[in-house]
Design an enzyme around this catalytic site. Structure first.
Site, short mmCIF file in Angstrom:
data_model
loop_
_atom_site.label_atom_id
_atom_site.label_comp_id
_atom_site.label_asym_id
_atom_site.label_seq_id
_atom_site.Cartn_x
_atom_site.Cartn_y
_atom_site.Cartn_z
N LEU A 255 -12.26 43.80 39.40
CA LEU A 255 -12.72 43.82 38.02
C LEU A 255 -12.13 45.02 37.28
CD1 LEU A 255 -14.54 42.14 36.19
CD2 LEU A 255 -16.43 43.62 36.82
N GLN B 49 -20.38 48.20 43.18
CA GLN B 49 -20.83 48.57 44.51
C GLN B 49 -21.57 49.88 44.41
OE1 GLN B 49 -17.10 48.30 46.42
NE2 GLN B 49 -16.21 50.06 45.39
N GLU C 192 -23.78 49.15 32.10
CA GLU C 192 -23.03 48.74 30.93
C GLU C 192 -21.74 48.08 31.40
OE1 GLU C 192 -25.56 52.05 30.76
OE2 GLU C 192 -23.53 52.24 31.53
N TYR D 257 -38.45 58.65 41.67
CA TYR D 257 -37.99 58.55 40.29
C TYR D 257 -39.11 58.02 39.41
CZ TYR D 257 -35.59 56.70 36.19
OH TYR D 257 -35.22 56.41 34.91
N LYS E 33 -16.28 47.22 40.97
CA LYS E 33 -15.47 46.61 42.02
C LYS E 33 -14.00 46.66 41.59
CE LYS E 33 -16.55 44.46 45.29
NZ LYS E 33 -16.56 44.86 46.69
N ARG F 231 -9.33 46.42 37.85
CA ARG F 231 -7.91 46.15 37.61
C ARG F 231 -7.68 45.17 36.46
NH1 ARG F 231 -8.58 47.42 42.88
NH2 ARG F 231 -7.15 48.96 43.72
#
Length: 177
Positions: A100, A144, A125, A158, A97, A102
């Site tokens: 975060l 996101q 991570e 998967y 996001k 920044r």
């Protein structure tokens, strides 16, 4: 093609991808779960895929009581608060996001792809590249996921080495020995 707005809302509802409250205009919100693994100080070489046993280099699973505290330069493995189920003809890409990012905190250093057919909590991570101690409340929107339409449906869901453990939460490395 990235799926957005009404199409994203309809797709999420049709396939039960995630909780409806996580649908944003252009992406799906990924909120911080309440568990993480912090790395241990380890004074021997870590050989990718072989040594040591991952439980030797990570502390036991930690339950967050309220805020996740990341010191400058600190990193950890955590996961989403919610389970996601990706349809066979879509691919998810995870991105930090903006707010975060920044603050120089990165969610998903490199493992930001969510393959078709994946079902479980999204492990990622977190790394604090800033000079500050960063506190992130549990449940915060920290990443996101963009859903991208595949050129054709995947033939198989998967089934990687993390497919079963992802249904339980964050996963530390699993080496193929």
């Amino acid at each position: 093609m990235i799926i957005i707005e009404k199409n994203l809302e309809q797709l999420t509802q049709q396939y039960g991808i995630c909780d409806r409250s996580l649908v944003d205009d252009f992406s799906l919100k990924v909120q911080l779960g309440n568990h993480c693994y912090r790395p241990k100080i380890y004074d021997k070489p870590v050989v990718f895929g072989l040594l040591p046993n991952p439980t030797d280099i990570f502390h036991e699973k930690e339950t967050l009581q309220q805020n996740l505290v990341l010191k400058p330069g600190e990193q950890l493995i955590t996961c989403s608060k919610h389970i996601y189920k990706i349809p066979l003809d879509y691919f998810g890409l995870l991105q930090t996001k903006g707010t975060l990012a920044r603050l120089f905190v990165v969610a998903s250093c490199n493992d930001g792809q969510i393959e078709p057919g994946f079902e479980g909590y999204i492990t990622f991570e977190l790394v604090n590249h800033s000079p500050w101690v960063i506190e992130i409340p549990s449940g915060s929107d920290i990443a996101q996921m963009y859903l991208i339409k595949c050129s054709s449906p995947a033939e198989n869901a998967y089934k990687g080495r993390y497919s079963e453990v992802a249904k339980q939460g964050a996963t530390i490395p699993i080496f193929n020995i």
